[in-house]
Design a protein around this motif. Sequence first.
Motif, PDB file in Angstrom:
ATOM      1  N   GLU A 121     -12.663   3.546  -5.254  1.00  0.00           N
ATOM      2  CA  GLU A 121     -14.126   3.622  -5.130  1.00  0.00           C
ATOM      3  C   GLU A 121     -14.619   2.676  -4.036  1.00  0.00           C
ATOM      4  O   GLU A 121     -15.514   3.013  -3.257  1.00  0.00           O
ATOM      5  N   LEU A 122     -14.003   1.502  -3.970  1.00  0.00           N
ATOM      6  CA  LEU A 122     -14.391   0.506  -2.962  1.00  0.00           C
ATOM      7  C   LEU A 122     -14.249   1.067  -1.550  1.00  0.00           C
ATOM      8  O   LEU A 122     -15.071   0.799  -0.675  1.00  0.00           O
ATOM      9  N   SER A 145      -4.683   3.154   2.619  1.00  0.00           N
ATOM     10  CA  SER A 145      -3.691   2.110   2.858  1.00  0.00           C
ATOM     11  C   SER A 145      -4.328   0.717   2.750  1.00  0.00           C
ATOM     12  O   SER A 145      -3.668  -0.246   2.357  1.00  0.00           O
ATOM     13  N   ILE A 146      -5.621   0.605   3.074  1.00  0.00           N
ATOM     14  CA  ILE A 146      -6.318  -0.677   2.863  1.00  0.00           C
ATOM     15  C   ILE A 146      -6.471  -0.948   1.362  1.00  0.00           C
ATOM     16  O   ILE A 146      -6.209  -2.061   0.891  1.00  0.00           O
ATOM     17  N   ALA A 147      -6.830   0.093   0.607  1.00  0.00           N
ATOM     18  CA  ALA A 147      -6.942  -0.066  -0.845  1.00  0.00           C
ATOM     19  C   ALA A 147      -5.600  -0.502  -1.436  1.00  0.00           C
ATOM     20  O   ALA A 147      -5.532  -1.375  -2.295  1.00  0.00           O
ATOM     21  N   ARG A 148      -4.516   0.117  -0.925  1.00  0.00           N
ATOM     22  CA  ARG A 148      -3.186  -0.247  -1.416  1.00  0.00           C
ATOM     23  C   ARG A 148      -2.879  -1.709  -1.122  1.00  0.00           C
ATOM     24  O   ARG A 148      -2.312  -2.419  -1.961  1.00  0.00           O
ATOM     25  N   ALA A 149      -3.263  -2.159   0.093  1.00  0.00           N
ATOM     26  CA  ALA A 149      -2.971  -3.544   0.474  1.00  0.00           C
ATOM     27  C   ALA A 149      -3.727  -4.539  -0.406  1.00  0.00           C
ATOM     28  O   ALA A 149      -3.318  -5.692  -0.533  1.00  0.00           O
ATOM     29  N   LEU A 150      -4.832  -4.074  -1.021  1.00  0.00           N
ATOM     30  CA  LEU A 150      -5.650  -4.977  -1.844  1.00  0.00           C
ATOM     31  C   LEU A 150      -5.268  -4.941  -3.321  1.00  0.00           C
ATOM     32  O   LEU A 150      -5.832  -5.687  -4.130  1.00  0.00           O
ATOM     33  N   ALA A 151      -4.295  -4.081  -3.673  1.00  0.00           N
ATOM     34  CA  ALA A 151      -4.021  -3.816  -5.085  1.00  0.00           C
ATOM     35  C   ALA A 151      -3.612  -5.063  -5.862  1.00  0.00           C
ATOM     36  O   ALA A 151      -3.880  -5.169  -7.050  1.00  0.00           O
ATOM     37  N   LEU A 152      -2.941  -5.999  -5.218  1.00  0.00           N
ATOM     38  CA  LEU A 152      -2.473  -7.182  -5.934  1.00  0.00           C
ATOM     39  C   LEU A 152      -3.359  -8.401  -5.635  1.00  0.00           C
ATOM     40  O   LEU A 152      -2.922  -9.539  -5.792  1.00  0.00           O
ATOM     41  N   ARG A 153      -4.595  -8.143  -5.221  1.00  0.00           N
ATOM     42  CA  ARG A 153      -5.531  -9.210  -4.859  1.00  0.00           C
ATOM     43  C   ARG A 153      -4.862 -10.233  -3.946  1.00  0.00           C
ATOM     44  O   ARG A 153      -4.718 -11.411  -4.310  1.00  0.00           O
ATOM     45  N   PRO A 154      -4.439  -9.816  -2.736  1.00  0.00           N
ATOM     46  CA  PRO A 154      -3.685 -10.727  -1.861  1.00  0.00           C
ATOM     47  C   PRO A 154      -4.563 -11.860  -1.362  1.00  0.00           C
ATOM     48  O   PRO A 154      -5.782 -11.722  -1.247  1.00  0.00           O
TER      49      PRO A 154
END
Lengths: 269, 273
Positions: A121-122, A145-154
């Motif tokens: 959604e973000l 791919s940006i959403a994926r990169a954020l999945a683990l709250r980097p």
Amino acid sequence: MSEIALAGVSKSFAIAHKAVHALAEVSLTLPKGGFYALIGPSGCGKSTLLRLIADILRPDAGSISIGGHPPAEARKRHEIGFVFQDASLLPWRSVLDNVRLPIEIAGRSVANPADPMQLIELVGLADFAHARPSQLSGGMQQRVSIARALALRPKVLLLDEPFGALDEITRQRMNLELLRIWQETGTTAVLVTHNISEAAFLADRVHVLAAHPGRIVAEIGVGLARPRTLALMRTNSFAQAQNALRDALFGEDGAAEEEAEIAAGQAPT
Amino acid sequence: MSAAASRAAEAARAGIRLPGMAQSFGIPLLLFAAIVALLEWLKDSGHLPITVPAPSQVAEAFLQSYGDLLYHMGPTVLGAVLGYALAISIALALAAIATSVRGAEPPIFRIGVAIDSIPLIALTPILMVWVGNGLSSRIAIATIASLFPLIVGSIRGFRAVEQNASELFHVLSASRGQAMVKLALPSALPYLFAAFKIAAPLAILGSLIAEWVSADRGLGIMMVYALFSFNVPLAWLTILAVCALAALAYGLVAGIERLVVGAGSGERLHSDG
């Protein structure tokens, strides 16, 4: 939200039995929570620099730290998010399952991962959560791919020319979205780009690289107020910021060595 | 393109495209019926040589000897299946070596080419001296016949992981097992299945060649008997049976592929432009 520090980092590759110095003695400090851009011509080692921070490559000399720890440690603690130039999504997985991939891999080692659906959604793809990557446009794939990169709250988000393959209109829309996401997550972002206006629009500070060997020749603070909007691109201060970058990239070597600070009228305090 | 124009283009494309079932069965069936009718007419009017029977004669042969056909089919299929399985195991092992040991790929590839260029019909009698003329010879020839495409497909499949995807898994600190299950295997499957599909009919033909040379049972020996006794309809019946088996083998593997890999990527929903 981690500081990134490089001290005397060098890296060379053997290409056809000849050593090519991709990076020579690079030192820089990126305070936590900021947005940084690395800009330079092709072959200046900016992607190599990003891969060294992500522990994809190891430096030949020098040291790198992320939040005071070596990159390998930060990587194993899942503190690094990486966005590649092509979206690099797994074509056999749906959008949702692609975003979920880091959480699956980290398993129980990450205490509170983000909710994949909220991330989708973000990035504005709620209607496409169950679509396959091949059904999406290039811009939408890159958002996944940006959403994926954020999945683990980097704690650090590394972006390697993420919008380089997109058309100008899509690229500007993605830049706005990236700023919004960065502000919502508070992560330290490092963007590799060869686009001057993109670097000026997004970054707090731009590091300008030159090639043969890859080295940092200028460090330019972009003192433009946040939140930044498209209207900002029409202002004089934005043009000045772009000019300063252009000078650093193309000007005489002497001028480029100096650190230039852009005094924009509405600089934040 | 305007919305109306794109809808028109969509409709035009849909008009040319036939419904799925009609496309995969209707047209081939229609074509088959036409060829049968043509052959029947040609044979009736005496235009076909004695070595080509009328379709009705082949059908008659089928009704008379379908029991024999099934009896002889068993060993051929068993030899082909076991040879196919053995060839897959060998190919996967060789591909694993080729992709993990530096410099191993060229020699493995050359061995594959050498094996593939052996004239099987000449090799088979020699091989029979070594392994005997029973099931083992069928397995051996079926293996050799289907090996090369399997080696090529497996090596290509094992190399199918994209650089960025493998870097992504590194950044995510994936274990070797996770990288294998979540990345390497799914990347390899399309190439593996392409090879599996090509190799399946080859294994049937390999088993058949072994039986030509010597066997007490099998479609190959049934074919040879029919030829030597100049039973033309029966000879053609065995040929058709082998064709059907090969097509079935291909279809079976294609069906498994659809189950494992899924029904494809679908149409594009959105574009930037």
